[in-house]
Scaffold this active site. Structure first.
Site, short mmCIF file in Angstrom:
data_model
loop_
_atom_site.label_atom_id
_atom_site.label_comp_id
_atom_site.label_asym_id
_atom_site.label_seq_id
_atom_site.Cartn_x
_atom_site.Cartn_y
_atom_site.Cartn_z
N THR A 171 82.61 51.88 52.15
CA THR A 171 81.49 52.46 51.40
C THR A 171 81.75 53.90 50.95
OG1 THR A 171 80.54 53.05 53.53
CG2 THR A 171 79.74 51.02 52.53
N ARG B 271 75.48 52.39 60.02
CA ARG B 271 74.53 52.81 58.97
C ARG B 271 74.61 51.91 57.73
NH1 ARG B 271 76.94 57.61 60.67
NH2 ARG B 271 78.58 57.40 59.11
N SER B 272 75.83 51.52 57.35
CA SER B 272 76.01 50.76 56.11
C SER B 272 76.17 49.27 56.34
CB SER B 272 77.25 51.24 55.36
OG SER B 272 77.16 52.58 55.09
N ARG C 39 99.88 61.04 60.46
CA ARG C 39 100.92 61.40 59.48
C ARG C 39 102.15 62.04 60.09
NH1 ARG C 39 96.63 64.11 55.47
NH2 ARG C 39 95.77 62.19 54.58
N CYS D 166 96.42 63.91 49.72
CA CYS D 166 96.35 63.79 48.25
C CYS D 166 97.19 64.85 47.52
CB CYS D 166 94.90 63.86 47.80
SG CYS D 166 93.87 65.01 48.75
N GLN E 155 91.52 71.84 43.79
CA GLN E 155 91.19 70.50 44.26
C GLN E 155 89.75 70.08 44.00
OE1 GLN E 155 94.19 71.09 48.05
NE2 GLN E 155 92.77 69.38 48.18
N SER F 221 85.73 65.37 45.14
CA SER F 221 85.80 63.98 45.62
C SER F 221 86.80 63.84 46.76
CB SER F 221 86.16 63.03 44.48
OG SER F 221 87.36 63.43 43.86
N GLY F 222 87.72 64.78 46.92
CA GLY F 222 88.64 64.79 48.06
C GLY F 222 87.90 64.86 49.38
N HIS G 70 93.02 66.43 41.13
CA HIS G 70 93.55 67.68 41.69
C HIS G 70 94.59 68.24 40.72
CE1 HIS G 70 91.47 66.79 45.29
NE2 HIS G 70 92.47 66.60 46.13
P1 NAP Z 1 83.38 59.47 52.45
O1 NAP Z 1 83.10 59.23 51.03
O2 NAP Z 1 82.55 60.44 53.18
O3 NAP Z 1 83.33 58.05 53.23
C1 NAP Z 1 83.51 57.95 54.60
C2 NAP Z 1 83.65 56.47 54.97
O4 NAP Z 1 83.90 56.38 56.38
C3 NAP Z 1 82.39 55.67 54.71
O5 NAP Z 1 82.73 54.36 54.36
C4 NAP Z 1 81.71 55.70 56.07
O6 NAP Z 1 80.84 54.63 56.29
C5 NAP Z 1 82.92 55.56 56.97
N1 NAP Z 1 82.61 56.00 58.32
C6 NAP Z 1 82.15 57.20 58.73
N2 NAP Z 1 81.92 57.20 60.05
C7 NAP Z 1 82.23 55.96 60.50
C8 NAP Z 1 82.19 55.32 61.77
N3 NAP Z 1 81.77 55.96 62.86
N4 NAP Z 1 82.60 54.03 61.85
C9 NAP Z 1 83.00 53.37 60.75
N5 NAP Z 1 83.05 53.91 59.53
C10 NAP Z 1 82.67 55.19 59.40
O7 NAP Z 1 84.86 59.94 52.65
P2 NAP Z 1 86.18 59.58 51.80
O8 NAP Z 1 86.45 60.64 50.84
O9 NAP Z 1 86.14 58.17 51.33
O10 NAP Z 1 87.27 59.76 52.93
C11 NAP Z 1 87.42 58.93 54.02
C12 NAP Z 1 88.64 59.38 54.81
O11 NAP Z 1 89.79 59.11 54.04
C13 NAP Z 1 88.69 60.88 55.08
O12 NAP Z 1 88.04 61.25 56.22
C14 NAP Z 1 90.16 61.15 55.14
O13 NAP Z 1 90.62 60.87 56.46
C15 NAP Z 1 90.73 60.11 54.22
N6 NAP Z 1 91.09 60.70 52.92
C16 NAP Z 1 92.38 60.86 52.65
C17 NAP Z 1 92.77 61.43 51.47
C18 NAP Z 1 94.19 61.67 51.21
O14 NAP Z 1 94.50 62.79 50.98
N7 NAP Z 1 95.02 60.68 51.21
C19 NAP Z 1 91.84 61.81 50.53
C20 NAP Z 1 90.51 61.65 50.80
C21 NAP Z 1 90.16 61.08 52.02
P3 NAP Z 1 79.21 54.77 56.19
O15 NAP Z 1 78.83 54.34 54.79
O16 NAP Z 1 78.74 53.78 57.20
O17 NAP Z 1 78.83 56.18 56.49
N1 12T Z 2 89.75 67.81 54.13
O1 12T Z 2 93.18 63.27 54.38
O2 12T Z 2 88.54 67.94 51.83
O3 12T Z 2 94.02 65.12 55.08
O4 12T Z 2 89.76 67.44 50.10
C1 12T Z 2 92.11 64.99 52.34
C2 12T Z 2 91.22 65.71 51.56
C3 12T Z 2 91.41 66.14 54.28
C4 12T Z 2 93.18 64.49 54.44
C5 12T Z 2 89.51 67.40 51.32
C6 12T Z 2 90.53 66.88 53.52
C7 12T Z 2 92.20 65.22 53.68
C8 12T Z 2 90.44 66.65 52.17
#
Ligand code: NAP
Ligand code: 12T
Length: 344
Positions: A16, A44-45, A104, A133, A160, A163-164, A246
């Protein structure tokens, strides 16, 4: 190890979220060989639905028992969830591609950008990490230059997108912009300061030495992915009021001289890169236009005569696609390709 099959049971953990949503659409777009799609998020979702190939798929609560029977799990629910659940999933026979920072730098875990170090994938023991990213888009553009002329030092400053940080940050930029334009009080919650009409030199948490965790990720991950500890990297990472895409100003010092034209020619042949560089015609990469695209855009390529063999460039990519969801799915596609080859 992934067994070769025609179709796979695929899970998106954090479905989500901003990255999870993008994963679901990219699986559909690329016609990924999905037998069954399972979606997970927090309690929650649970019960909400997402559309995949014109069908509603119900989101389930992430718990320890869910991974049995799942072949590939794409994690994007934060480092805490990856720390807890990725080893459980791996033990239950899943191959995990993890988007968080949790695994990582673990020496047992490959950190992969398919254009750069695809061979590292097969070292996995159940978990493969997707880089940060900002690192991904930089190494896609720099690897071919490193192969041609060895990079000695990188100085990078990032711009950046919100949306990150995820969906709450995108909402905060919208809300603050709306409030400012209608003379309302601005509420600050995701970031420590107003992000609308502003720039914050602060991404992730600060360390004692004054650098942010995001900056240190760029330093360490670049060396690990390029397989070369000798590359010096220094970074300043900045949040800007852009929704998606970015941008990076990158200065490199090379062991061997390359002209700007030679760099353009190398990058024109590089996988996953588009050279977009005709400044006289106002042609240079922009986050607005890179948004929704798969490639890493490079422009403003020019010589830097203030150091020996210096080159400056401007690198832009969609942080939710190549910076996160797309790169993870490309890793999964390579896993499948490798499983097929081993099976033949
Ligand atoms: P986001 O939009 O805030 O979404 C967070 C997701 O995690 C939602 O699906 C949320 O579900 C779920 N979640 C949160 N707490 C949870 C729990 N206790 N159990 C199960 N699911 C849970 O964040 P996002 O930007 O998609 O990022 C998610 C993660 O991806 C980040 O924290 C980071 O580690 C990683 N990320 C990596 C990069 C990269 O650089 N490669 C970039 C961005 C993000 P709900 O709907 O239930 O709240
Ligand atoms: N804090 O996956 O806020 O290491 O843009 C990616 C993006 C952590 C990560 C951000 C962050 C990561 C952000």
């Amino acid at each position: 190890m992934l067994k070769s099959k025609d179709k796979y049971v695929v899970a998106v953990v954090g479905a989500t979220g901003a990255v999870g949503n993008e994963m679901v659409s990219i699986l559909e777009e690329r016609n990924f060989p999905v037998e069954t799609l399972r979606l997970f998020a927090s309690k929650r979702s649970a019960g909400s639905t997402l559309t995949y190939k014109n069908k509603e798929v119900v989101v389930e609560e992430l718990t320890e028992g869910v991974f049995k029977g799942i072949d590939i799990a794409l994690f994007s629910a934060g480092a805490q969830r990856s720390n807890t659940f990725a080893p459980i999933a791996a033990k239950d026979g899943c191959v995990v591609v993890d988007n968080s920072s949790a695994w990582r730098m673990d020496p047992e875990v490959p950190l992969v950008v398919p254009e750069v170090n695809p061979a590292d994938i097969e070292r996995h023991k159940g978990i493969i990490a997707n880089p940060n990213c900002s690192t991904i888009q930089m190494v896609v553009a720099l690897k071919p230059i490193h192969d041609a002329a060895r990079i000695k030092r990188i100085v990078v400053s990032t711009y950046q997108a919100v949306s990150g940080t995820g969906r709450d940050a995108m909402e905060e930029l919208t809300q603050q912009t709306r409030d400012l334009l209608t003379f309302q009080d601005v509420k600050v919650s995701v970031y420590p300061h107003q992000i609308a009409f502003n720039c914050l030199p602060h991404i992730d948490v600060f360390y004692e030495n004054g650098y942010t965790k995001e900056e240190i990720k760029m330093v360490n991950e670049t060396k690990k992915i390029m397989g070369d500890d000798s590359i010096k990297v220094t970074a300043t990472t900045v949040r800007v009021p852009v929704y998606r895409g970015h941008s990076e100003s990158v200065n490199v010092e090379l062991a061997k001289k390359l002209t700007a034209n030679e760099v353009r020619a190398i990058l024109a042949e590089a996988p996953g890169v588009i050279v977009y560089d005709a400044p006289q015609k106002n042609v240079y990469p922009l986050p607005f236009y890179a948004s929704g695209k798969d490639e890493v855009y490079v422009g403003r390529i020019r010589q830097d005569d203030t150091v020996e063999n210096g080159i400056n460039m401007w690198i832009v990519a969609d942080n939710l696609r190549k910076g996160a969801a797309l790169n993870a799915i490309q890793i999964a596609e390579k896993l499948i390709e490798n499983a097929k080859i081993k099976n033949d």
